[in-house]
Design a protein around this motif. Structure first.
Motif, PDB file in Angstrom:
ATOM      1  N   LEU A  59       0.836  -1.191   0.000  1.00 29.34           N
ATOM      2  CA  LEU A  59       0.000   0.000   0.000  1.00 29.34           C
ATOM      3  C   LEU A  59       0.883   1.257   0.000  1.00 29.34           C
ATOM      4  CD1 LEU A  59      -3.086   0.723   0.279  1.00 29.34           C
ATOM      5  CD2 LEU A  59      -2.662   0.938   2.745  1.00 29.34           C
ATOM      6  N   GLY A  60       0.264   2.401  -0.210  1.00 30.13           N
ATOM      7  CA  GLY A  60       0.932   3.671   0.028  1.00 30.13           C
ATOM      8  C   GLY A  60       1.382   4.416  -1.204  1.00 30.13           C
ATOM      9  N   SER A  61       1.523   5.753  -1.023  1.00 29.13           N
ATOM     10  CA  SER A  61       1.939   6.631  -2.113  1.00 29.13           C
ATOM     11  C   SER A  61       3.073   7.570  -1.730  1.00 29.13           C
ATOM     12  CB  SER A  61       0.745   7.487  -2.583  1.00 29.13           C
ATOM     13  OG  SER A  61      -0.312   6.683  -3.048  1.00 29.13           O
ATOM     14  N   ASP A  62       3.197   7.925  -0.448  1.00 32.22           N
ATOM     15  CA  ASP A  62       4.181   8.918   0.003  1.00 32.22           C
ATOM     16  C   ASP A  62       5.351   8.247   0.706  1.00 32.22           C
ATOM     17  OD1 ASP A  62       2.329  10.762  -0.853  1.00 32.22           O
ATOM     18  OD2 ASP A  62       1.749  11.436   1.138  1.00 32.22           O
ATOM     19  N   ALA A  63       6.561   8.485   0.212  1.00 37.03           N
ATOM     20  CA  ALA A  63       7.755   7.889   0.820  1.00 37.03           C
ATOM     21  C   ALA A  63       8.899   8.897   0.816  1.00 37.03           C
ATOM     22  CB  ALA A  63       8.178   6.619   0.079  1.00 37.03           C
ATOM     23  N   ALA A  64       9.749   8.793   1.837  1.00 34.25           N
ATOM     24  CA  ALA A  64      10.969   9.601   1.884  1.00 34.25           C
ATOM     25  C   ALA A  64      12.086   8.751   2.458  1.00 34.25           C
ATOM     26  CB  ALA A  64      10.768  10.852   2.740  1.00 34.25           C
ATOM     27  N   VAL A  83      15.673  11.908  -0.624  1.00 39.04           N
ATOM     28  CA  VAL A  83      14.611  12.174  -1.596  1.00 39.04           C
ATOM     29  C   VAL A  83      13.243  11.971  -0.972  1.00 39.04           C
ATOM     30  CG1 VAL A  83      16.034  11.542  -3.593  1.00 39.04           C
ATOM     31  CG2 VAL A  83      14.643   9.787  -2.446  1.00 39.04           C
ATOM     32  N   VAL A  84      12.256  12.568  -1.623  1.00 41.84           N
ATOM     33  CA  VAL A  84      10.848  12.340  -1.302  1.00 41.84           C
ATOM     34  C   VAL A  84      10.145  12.013  -2.600  1.00 41.84           C
ATOM     35  CG1 VAL A  84      10.250  14.799  -1.525  1.00 41.84           C
ATOM     36  CG2 VAL A  84       8.805  13.280  -0.149  1.00 41.84           C
ATOM     37  N   ALA A  85       9.142  11.131  -2.536  1.00 41.78           N
ATOM     38  CA  ALA A  85       8.533  10.643  -3.773  1.00 41.78           C
ATOM     39  C   ALA A  85       7.049  10.375  -3.614  1.00 41.78           C
ATOM     40  CB  ALA A  85       9.231   9.358  -4.217  1.00 41.78           C
ATOM     41  N   LEU A  86       6.362  10.445  -4.740  1.00 38.13           N
ATOM     42  CA  LEU A  86       4.989   9.983  -4.848  1.00 38.13           C
ATOM     43  C   LEU A  86       5.018   8.767  -5.761  1.00 38.13           C
ATOM     44  CD1 LEU A  86       1.864  12.239  -5.506  1.00 38.13           C
ATOM     45  CD2 LEU A  86       1.997   9.837  -6.150  1.00 38.13           C
ATOM     46  N   THR A  87       4.790   7.590  -5.194  1.00 40.87           N
ATOM     47  CA  THR A  87       4.945   6.353  -5.943  1.00 40.87           C
ATOM     48  C   THR A  87       4.020   5.281  -5.381  1.00 40.87           C
ATOM     49  OG1 THR A  87       6.563   4.714  -6.713  1.00 40.87           O
ATOM     50  CG2 THR A  87       6.831   5.533  -4.476  1.00 40.87           C
ATOM     51  N   SER A  88       3.575   4.383  -6.204  1.00 38.57           N
ATOM     52  CA  SER A  88       2.757   3.278  -5.702  1.00 38.57           C
ATOM     53  C   SER A  88       3.625   2.329  -4.887  1.00 38.57           C
ATOM     54  CB  SER A  88       2.114   2.529  -6.870  1.00 38.57           C
ATOM     55  OG  SER A  88       3.107   2.013  -7.742  1.00 38.57           O
ATOM     56  N   GLY A  89       3.010   1.648  -3.927  1.00 38.55           N
ATOM     57  CA  GLY A  89       3.741   0.700  -3.094  1.00 38.55           C
ATOM     58  C   GLY A  89       4.776   1.360  -2.205  1.00 38.55           C
ATOM     59  N   VAL A  95      12.072   0.755  -1.773  1.00 35.03           N
ATOM     60  CA  VAL A  95      11.129   0.947  -2.880  1.00 35.03           C
ATOM     61  C   VAL A  95      11.898   1.382  -4.125  1.00 35.03           C
ATOM     62  CG1 VAL A  95       9.082   2.189  -3.687  1.00 35.03           C
ATOM     63  CG2 VAL A  95       9.331   1.665  -1.251  1.00 35.03           C
ATOM     64  N   ALA A  96      11.577   0.785  -5.270  1.00 33.79           N
ATOM     65  CA  ALA A  96      12.112   1.218  -6.558  1.00 33.79           C
ATOM     66  C   ALA A  96      11.213   2.326  -7.093  1.00 33.79           C
ATOM     67  CB  ALA A  96      12.154   0.056  -7.542  1.00 33.79           C
TER      68      ALA A  96
END
Length: 327
Positions: A59-64, A83-89, A95-96
């Protein structure tokens, strides 16, 4: 190898549980990120129960976090870059991530604050831009105490608009005047003059009421539906001078917008409010607090024991355009 992740599980109380998943293998245009923080959005909770995300998927969209493997095609940030990202999973230890879905985080900005920006910040920025924000506009933000709402209030105020923040209770309106709201209302009580822009995350009857307040040529951007209630428009409500109700979704690369948002946050121009921050082991608590509307701002999950530190390139010499481009 495997990594821990929050995956969809309909049998769990929140339809989410911690599990082991295969270690991601980045493609040519992707970097591998060791995630230290993730941000929980209301939409994530809906995704977990909706069937849109398969059982067992992350799950999830926001990662840093920190880049631990650079992209094979030579694009994107180097190893060691925060980095900060908007990504699936996004809710996984590693996370790739596509290089177009992330931005470097300035040294002065904590990753816990940066991770609050992707979904909520980009939604606020792009919905205001799509609505035709300008300094002469009256902007209504519903659900203004939430993540999208608080960013929308600040960004609209920064652009010179007259900002009206709508919240569910007086307690949830705290801090919004300081954030830039010219008016803070409980629901839409007392609002009589027309508005030019509505950023709506509530839906239901309040969406109908906001539509009725919209001036000719105005725009409602529907960015969420936290009420879970139907919106019933009376006969002829949509007949009259032209105005628009537009569905909203974040599409395409977000790297450039994330770069703007992180710079604004690092400068203190954009304030990030974190209403809940604990280990992702306590995901159920975060989910219950978010659903119960007990979180002002964002809910942040700590994936690692603490923020990962690594040397980062200086941003002082970069020619960054930090103007809020809403045209």
């Amino acid at each position: 190898m495997s990594v821990r992740a929050l995956v969809v599980d309909p049998s769990a109380s929140t339809a989410v549980r911690l599990a082991e998943v295969p270690d991601p293998v980045p493609g040519p245009g992707q970097v591998l990120v060791a995630v230290s923080h993730a941000s929980l959005n209301y939409g994530d909770l809906n995704d977990a129960r909706s069937g849109r995300i398969p059982v067992g998927a992350v799950l999830g969209s926001d990662a840093a976090g920190v880049v631990i493997q650079a992209a094979g095609d030579g694009t994107g940030p180097a190893v060691g870059t925060r980095v900060v990202a908007l990504t699936s999973g996004a809710f996984a230890e590693r996370v790739a991530i596509d290089v177009g879905a992330l931005a470097e985080v300035p040294k002065s900005l904590d990753l816990a604050q940066a991770v609050a920006l992707p979904v909520a910040g980009v939604a606020a920025l792009r919905s205001l831009r799509a609505a035709g924000l300008g300094p002469d506009k009256r902007v209504l933000v519903t659900g203004a105490s939430g993540g999208v709402g608080r960013f929308a209030v600040q960004l609209a105020a920064r652009a010179g608009a007259h900002v009206i923040a709508s919240v569910g209770s007086a307690a949830r309106g705290e801090g919004l005047a300081e954030a830039g709201a010219d008016e803070v209302l409980i629901g839409l009580e007392g609002l009589q003059r027309p508005v030019d822009v509505v950023i709506d995350s509530v839906g239901g009857p309040q969406l109908v009421a906001a539509w009725n307040l919209l001036s000719p040529g105005g725009s409602v951007q529907s960015v969420g539906w936290t009420s879970g209630e139907p919106a019933v428009f009376p006969p002829y409500a949509t007949v009259g001078p032209a105005k628009s109700l537009t569905s909203f979704v974040i599409e395409g690369g977000v790297g450039a917008d994330l770069a703007v948002l992180t710079e604004l946050a690092a400068e203190g121009v954009l304030t990030v409010e974190i209403g809940w921050q604990e280990s992702w082991d306590r995901f159920d608590e975060a989910a219950e607090a978010l659903r119960g509307r007990r979180v002002s701002g964002k809910a942040v999950l700590a994936v690692a024991s603490g923020e990962l530190h690594a040397p980062v390139p200086s941003l002082l010499d970069l020619d960054l355009d930090l103007d809020l481009d809403l045209d």
